[in-house]
Scaffold this motif. Structure first.
Motif, PDB file in Angstrom:
ATOM      1  N   TRP A  58       0.817  -1.213   0.000  1.00  0.00           N
ATOM      2  CA  TRP A  58       0.000   0.000   0.000  1.00  0.00           C
ATOM      3  C   TRP A  58       0.851   1.262   0.000  1.00  0.00           C
ATOM      4  CZ3 TRP A  58      -3.898   3.019  -0.759  1.00  0.00           C
ATOM      5  CH2 TRP A  58      -4.082   4.173   0.002  1.00  0.00           C
ATOM      6  N   SER A  62       0.904   4.101  -2.925  1.00  0.00           N
ATOM      7  CA  SER A  62       0.522   5.478  -2.600  1.00  0.00           C
ATOM      8  C   SER A  62       1.593   6.476  -3.001  1.00  0.00           C
ATOM      9  CB  SER A  62       0.234   5.604  -1.101  1.00  0.00           C
ATOM     10  OG  SER A  62      -0.836   4.781  -0.717  1.00  0.00           O
ATOM     11  N   MET A 101      -7.544  -3.219  -4.850  1.00  0.00           N
ATOM     12  CA  MET A 101      -8.090  -2.307  -3.843  1.00  0.00           C
ATOM     13  C   MET A 101      -7.083  -1.206  -3.500  1.00  0.00           C
ATOM     14  SD  MET A 101      -9.545  -3.152  -0.016  1.00  0.00           S
ATOM     15  CE  MET A 101      -9.974  -4.794  -0.528  1.00  0.00           C
ATOM     16  N   ASN A 102      -5.809  -1.551  -3.370  1.00  0.00           N
ATOM     17  CA  ASN A 102      -4.786  -0.551  -3.076  1.00  0.00           C
ATOM     18  C   ASN A 102      -4.726   0.520  -4.161  1.00  0.00           C
ATOM     19  OD1 ASN A 102      -3.967  -1.665  -0.649  1.00  0.00           O
ATOM     20  ND2 ASN A 102      -2.281  -2.831  -1.549  1.00  0.00           N
ATOM     21  N   LEU A 104      -7.144   1.388  -6.244  1.00  0.00           N
ATOM     22  CA  LEU A 104      -8.386   2.169  -6.203  1.00  0.00           C
ATOM     23  C   LEU A 104      -8.363   3.203  -5.080  1.00  0.00           C
ATOM     24  CD1 LEU A 104     -10.819  -0.808  -6.777  1.00  0.00           C
ATOM     25  CD2 LEU A 104     -10.776   1.249  -8.210  1.00  0.00           C
ATOM     26  N   ARG A 105      -7.844   2.815  -3.927  1.00  0.00           N
ATOM     27  CA  ARG A 105      -7.809   3.731  -2.776  1.00  0.00           C
ATOM     28  C   ARG A 105      -6.808   4.860  -2.972  1.00  0.00           C
ATOM     29  NH1 ARG A 105      -5.878   0.347   1.753  1.00  0.00           N
ATOM     30  NH2 ARG A 105      -6.133   2.247   3.000  1.00  0.00           N
ATOM     31  N   ALA A 106      -5.768   4.606  -3.763  1.00  0.00           N
ATOM     32  CA  ALA A 106      -4.680   5.572  -3.866  1.00  0.00           C
ATOM     33  C   ALA A 106      -4.807   6.530  -5.046  1.00  0.00           C
ATOM     34  CB  ALA A 106      -3.345   4.831  -3.969  1.00  0.00           C
ATOM     35  N   TYR A 151     -15.092  -4.457  -5.942  1.00  0.00           N
ATOM     36  CA  TYR A 151     -14.366  -3.344  -5.321  1.00  0.00           C
ATOM     37  C   TYR A 151     -14.212  -2.170  -6.277  1.00  0.00           C
ATOM     38  CZ  TYR A 151     -13.318  -5.734  -0.970  1.00  0.00           C
ATOM     39  OH  TYR A 151     -13.423  -6.350   0.258  1.00  0.00           O
ATOM     40  N   TYR A 154     -17.439  -0.310  -6.120  1.00  0.00           N
ATOM     41  CA  TYR A 154     -17.604   0.362  -4.835  1.00  0.00           C
ATOM     42  C   TYR A 154     -16.748   1.626  -4.757  1.00  0.00           C
ATOM     43  CZ  TYR A 154     -17.426   1.267   0.164  1.00  0.00           C
ATOM     44  OH  TYR A 154     -17.485   1.878   1.399  1.00  0.00           O
ATOM     45  N   PHE A 155     -15.460   1.488  -5.053  1.00  0.00           N
ATOM     46  CA  PHE A 155     -14.553   2.635  -4.891  1.00  0.00           C
ATOM     47  C   PHE A 155     -14.745   3.686  -5.982  1.00  0.00           C
ATOM     48  CE2 PHE A 155     -12.214  -0.264  -2.056  1.00  0.00           C
ATOM     49  CZ  PHE A 155     -12.049   0.585  -0.970  1.00  0.00           C
ATOM     50  N   GLN A 158     -17.571   5.603  -4.496  1.00  0.00           N
ATOM     51  CA  GLN A 158     -17.212   6.277  -3.255  1.00  0.00           C
ATOM     52  C   GLN A 158     -16.194   7.393  -3.458  1.00  0.00           C
ATOM     53  OE1 GLN A 158     -18.418   5.776  -0.041  1.00  0.00           O
ATOM     54  NE2 GLN A 158     -19.970   4.528  -1.058  1.00  0.00           N
ATOM     55  N   ARG A 159     -15.272   7.237  -4.422  1.00  0.00           N
ATOM     56  CA  ARG A 159     -14.152   8.155  -4.541  1.00  0.00           C
ATOM     57  C   ARG A 159     -14.222   9.067  -5.762  1.00  0.00           C
ATOM     58  NH1 ARG A 159      -9.286   7.193  -4.930  1.00  0.00           N
ATOM     59  NH2 ARG A 159      -8.761   8.853  -3.483  1.00  0.00           N
TER      60      ARG A 159
END
Length: 319
Positions: A58, A62, A101-102, A104-106, A151, A154-155, A158-159
């Motif tokens: 992660w 990032s 997922m990493n 998508l979150r970053a 995922y 979802y992301f 959400q993002r």
């Protein structure tokens, strides 16, 4: 217009072709573990930024996102050789799901996130499968891809990302990195054997040339409408399916070799769907893409220059 494009898995089978297609017109950053070697830069541009990163990390992911700030992210990295996924399902889940997922979150808000999923998510049946067909994976690989798709949806919502899930069918051509059946056949023939050992030869698959696959990802990444917060599903195949028996007939004509098959039970999958074929009406209509090269062209290119990764050659030699 020049765009900042992050290609995850850019040193892989499809990734190398995609980098070659985009590198002269866009700013490219490649994330790859280089499991198969630093092969993407062969004859390529020195302007490409390479980040040797495992997407399960992660913090490393990032850091790349913060430095590069992509407008478009094309995620091709995965463990996709089905026997490998079956042998180590935890590793497949970590790479294919946690890694996704990493990313998508970053990635920055507003990024167009293009995810390479698979036709393996569809329920086994005659097909052809369109994007509304029922999903019911028959193996660990398909399960991880369907899990990751959820995922992505979802992301993206959400993002505030722009999502595209590309369900890719069977890719063939030079540059393969995993011991799928076609590079295995070519390797055995190139090694001087015309009596080749194979597992199941009856399943039918939709085979797409690697150059067409790369072009398809490029079209989805750069063209068409993908609204913010929405994930579009897109099949990427040819709409035609072939059995291994049919492929062997084409190879006999191409090579002039008297190819015989010896059934090897150790190479046969215990789970093997009989048919897998794409409906490609959506990608044609929404992104202006159609396949240019057929299976005969893919086989000719593979026979002329297999360009197999050194690690793959070692697996085939010792397998």
């Amino acid at each position: 217009m020049k765009r900042k494009i992050l290609i995850v898995g850019g040193a892989g089978f499809v990734g190398r072709q995609l980098v070659r297609k985009l590198q002269d017109r866009h700013d490219i950053c490649v994330i790859d573990t280089l499991k198969f070697g630093n092969r993407f830069g062969e004859g390529g541009s020195s302007r490409i930024v390479l980040e040797k990163v495992d997407i399960r990390d992660w913090r490393a992911v990032s850091n790349v996102m913060e430095r590069f700030r992509p407008e478009i992210l094309i995620h091709l990295a995965a463990i996709h050789f089905i026997p490998e996924c079956e042998r180590d399902p935890a590793q497949a889940e970590e790479v294919n799901v946690l890694g996704t997922m990493n990313l998508l979150r970053a990635c920055p808000v507003g990024t167009r996130f293009v995810f390479a999923s698979s036709g393996a998510v569809y329920r086994p049946g005659d097909g052809p499968h369109d994007e509304s067909s029922s999903v019911e994976p028959a193996d660990v690989y398909g399960l991880t891809k369907l899990h990751a798709e959820n995922y992505v949806r979802y992301f993206v919502k959400q993002r505030g990302l722009c999502g595209a899930v590309v369900r890719l069918f069977n890719v063939v051509g030079p540059g393969e990195t995993s011991p799928h059946i076609l590079p295995e056949i070519i390797y055995q023939l190139k090694s001087g054997s015309t009596k080749i050992k194979l597992g199941n030869i009856w399943p039918q698959r939709d085979y797409i040339h690697v150059e067409d696959a790369a072009e398809g990802f490029g079209r989805v990444a750069l063209y068409g409408e993908v609204p913010t917060g929405v994930t579009k599903l897109i099949n990427l195949g040819t709409g035609t399916q072939y059995s291994v028996s049919m492929i062997l007939d084409q190879l006999r004509s191409l090579t002039g070799l008297p190819i015989e098959v010896e059934h090897d039970a150790s190479r046969a999958r215990t789970v093997d769907r009989p048919f897998l074929q794409a409906s490609i009406a959506r990608i044609k209509a929404d992104f202006g893409w159609s396949p240019r090269l057929d299976l005969a062209a893919a086989l000719a290119d593979l026979w002329k220059n297999p360009d197999l990764a050194p690690s793959l050659v070692n697996q085939l030699r010792n397998g």
